[in-house]
Design a protein around this motif. Structure first.
Motif, mmCIF file in Angstrom:
data_model
loop_
_atom_site.group_PDB
_atom_site.id
_atom_site.type_symbol
_atom_site.label_atom_id
_atom_site.label_comp_id
_atom_site.label_asym_id
_atom_site.label_seq_id
_atom_site.Cartn_x
_atom_site.Cartn_y
_atom_site.Cartn_z
ATOM 1 N N LYS A 204 -12.073 31.207 -8.401
ATOM 2 C CA LYS A 204 -11.389 31.374 -9.415
ATOM 3 C C LYS A 204 -10.876 29.679 -10.698
ATOM 4 N N SER A 205 -10.329 28.755 -9.857
ATOM 5 C CA SER A 205 -9.544 27.871 -10.878
ATOM 6 C C SER A 205 -10.603 26.520 -10.233
ATOM 7 N N THR A 206 -10.906 26.436 -10.569
ATOM 8 C CA THR A 206 -11.907 25.291 -9.717
ATOM 9 C C THR A 206 -10.615 23.529 -9.682
ATOM 10 N N GLY A 207 -9.886 23.577 -10.533
ATOM 11 C CA GLY A 207 -9.494 22.462 -10.538
ATOM 12 C C GLY A 207 -8.397 22.302 -9.346
ATOM 13 N N VAL A 208 -8.155 22.914 -8.452
ATOM 14 C CA VAL A 208 -7.325 23.198 -7.228
ATOM 15 C C VAL A 208 -7.901 22.874 -6.207
ATOM 16 N N THR A 209 -9.776 22.022 -6.599
ATOM 17 C CA THR A 209 -9.652 21.752 -4.833
ATOM 18 C C THR A 209 -10.144 19.605 -5.852
ATOM 19 N N SER B 101 0.358 -1.330 0.081
ATOM 20 C CA SER B 101 -0.177 -0.462 0.218
ATOM 21 C C SER B 101 0.609 1.245 0.121
ATOM 22 N N LYS B 102 0.244 2.177 -0.393
ATOM 23 C CA LYS B 102 0.966 3.823 -0.871
ATOM 24 C C LYS B 102 0.313 4.511 -0.674
ATOM 25 N N THR B 103 0.455 5.918 0.330
ATOM 26 C CA THR B 103 -0.483 6.833 0.773
ATOM 27 C C THR B 103 -0.458 8.296 0.136
ATOM 28 N N ILE B 104 -1.478 8.378 -0.516
ATOM 29 C CA ILE B 104 -1.117 9.491 -1.636
ATOM 30 C C ILE B 104 -1.642 10.353 -1.333
ATOM 31 N N LYS B 105 -1.123 12.259 -1.572
ATOM 32 C CA LYS B 105 -1.587 12.897 -0.710
ATOM 33 C C LYS B 105 -1.630 14.038 -2.126
ATOM 34 N N VAL B 106 -2.410 14.933 -1.576
ATOM 35 C CA VAL B 106 -2.446 16.116 -2.769
ATOM 36 C C VAL B 106 -2.408 17.291 -2.393
ATOM 37 N N ALA B 107 -1.920 18.308 -2.428
ATOM 38 C CA ALA B 107 -2.321 19.970 -2.191
ATOM 39 C C ALA B 107 -2.787 19.907 -2.543
ATOM 40 N N GLY B 108 -4.250 20.973 -1.650
ATOM 41 C CA GLY B 108 -4.923 22.524 -3.020
ATOM 42 C C GLY B 108 -5.699 22.766 -1.534
ATOM 43 N N PHE B 109 -7.224 22.903 -2.412
ATOM 44 C CA PHE B 109 -7.638 23.976 -1.656
ATOM 45 C C PHE B 109 -9.338 24.033 -1.459
ATOM 46 N N LYS B 110 -9.827 23.695 -0.240
ATOM 47 C CA LYS B 110 -11.083 24.212 0.561
ATOM 48 C C LYS B 110 -11.997 24.432 -1.198
ATOM 49 N N LEU B 111 -13.116 23.276 -1.025
ATOM 50 C CA LEU B 111 -14.466 23.511 -2.245
ATOM 51 C C LEU B 111 -15.133 24.991 -2.005
ATOM 52 N N ASP B 112 -15.150 25.346 -1.112
ATOM 53 C CA ASP B 112 -16.200 26.872 -0.816
ATOM 54 C C ASP B 112 -14.936 28.064 -1.233
ATOM 55 N N SER B 113 -13.363 27.699 -1.448
ATOM 56 C CA SER B 113 -12.414 29.029 -1.145
ATOM 57 C C SER B 113 -12.702 29.399 -1.889
ATOM 58 N N ASN B 114 -12.422 30.565 -2.174
ATOM 59 C CA ASN B 114 -11.865 31.749 -3.237
ATOM 60 C C ASN B 114 -10.786 31.556 -4.637
ATOM 61 N N THR C 274 -3.547 27.142 -16.144
ATOM 62 C CA THR C 274 -2.533 27.518 -15.630
ATOM 63 C C THR C 274 -2.590 27.314 -13.950
ATOM 64 N N ASN C 275 -3.365 28.087 -12.850
ATOM 65 C CA ASN C 275 -2.836 27.406 -11.584
ATOM 66 C C ASN C 275 -2.462 26.045 -11.296
ATOM 67 N N THR C 276 -3.731 25.333 -11.849
ATOM 68 C CA THR C 276 -4.610 23.875 -11.730
ATOM 69 C C THR C 276 -3.043 23.533 -12.053
ATOM 70 N N LEU C 277 -2.604 23.863 -13.011
ATOM 71 C CA LEU C 277 -1.661 22.569 -13.437
ATOM 72 C C LEU C 277 -0.158 22.716 -12.407
ATOM 73 N N LYS C 278 -0.212 24.259 -11.893
ATOM 74 C CA LYS C 278 1.131 24.465 -11.332
ATOM 75 C C LYS C 278 0.712 23.321 -9.690
ATOM 76 N N LYS C 279 -0.406 23.104 -9.229
ATOM 77 C CA LYS C 279 -0.996 22.432 -8.225
ATOM 78 C C LYS C 279 -0.265 21.676 -8.830
ATOM 79 N N MET C 280 -1.009 20.852 -9.794
ATOM 80 C CA MET C 280 -0.482 19.185 -10.015
ATOM 81 C C MET C 280 0.494 18.589 -9.762
ATOM 82 N N ARG C 281 1.279 19.536 -11.077
ATOM 83 C CA ARG C 281 3.012 19.114 -10.826
ATOM 84 C C ARG C 281 3.652 19.185 -9.561
#
Length: 228
Positions: A46-51, A29-42, A105-112
């Motif tokens: 602005k960028s729906t892909g960052v949650t 097993s491996k725990t995947i962690k992804v960082a972003g923002f809360k669903l109800d955040s500003n 572009t903002n989403t792509l940065k978080k994805m990378r």
């Protein structure tokens, strides 16, 4: 308390079954962690892909349970990958090549950042087999990515349909990248807004000669019509 921290992180446990004729079955097993923002955040406004949207975890679970059919030694494309959870899971489960894409572009940065965080071990094989690319949907935007990677055995997307105008470009992109005749497009669509109905989505698929089935988990699986 007037300015709560908008940041959030999301975790997913990937379980890989190890089967060898010479040894008893086992799992890792491996725990995947992804960082972003809360669903109800500003930031998400602005960028729906960052949650992490509701459809991501069901799709990640489904491909984990069916990894041999959809991922193992296959070329995999994720559309509207957002924070990258589903594509990262696909890579962990044995995809030959995984390409995560998003138009923002903002989403792509978080994805990378998330891909680097989960695989930052200096492994050249990882660097060569998982990548993040910008992709705007529609036939006219797809050629450079297709020139670089060709077509894909499996295409993944979760909660990527928010407006009626996004449906045709989505399916145009799917048809462009889906490998003939046996490629599969897996769509997890749990967040339904702006009056978009499943009938509208399926009509767009039908117009492009795509047949579909719905799994008990609520995942839609599309295949080119001649492959029955």
């Amino acid at each position: 308390f007037d300015n709560p921290d908008p940041r959030d992180s999301f975790h997913f446990q990937v379980v890989t079954q190890n089967k060898d004729d010479d040894t008893p079955p086992s799992s890792t097993s491996k725990t995947i962690k992804v960082a972003g923002f809360k669903l109800d955040s500003n930031e998400t406004a602005k960028s729906t892909g960052v949650t992490l949207w509701h459809g991501s975890t069901p799709l990640a679970k489904y491909i984990m349970m069916n990894s041999t059919e959809y991922l193992k030694d296959r070329n995999v494309l994720e559309l509207g990958a957002g924070l990258g959870l589903v594509g990262i899971v696909a890579h962990c489960l044995g995809a030959k090549q995984t390409v995560l894409t998003d138009g923002d572009t903002n989403t792509l940065k978080k994805m990378r950042e998330n891909v680097k965080h989960n695989f930052d071990n200096g492994d050249d094989d990882t660097k060569n087999t998982i990548s993040c690319r910008q992709l705007l949907w529609g036939n006219e935007n797809s050629q450079s990515l297709k020139d670089a990677y060709g077509t894909f055995d499996t295409i993944l997307a979760s909660d990527v349909i928010y407006t009626p105008t996004s449906i045709d470009p989505l399916f145009d992109t799917v048809v462009t990248f889906l490998k003939k005749p046996h490629g599969r497009f897996l769509l997890s669509w749990f967040t339904r807004v702006n009056g978009v109905t499943i009938d509208t989505v399926l009509d767009a698929a039908k117009c492009r000669n795509l047949d579909w089935t719905e799994t008990k988990e609520g995942i839609y699986i599309f295949v080119l019509g001649q492959d029955k």
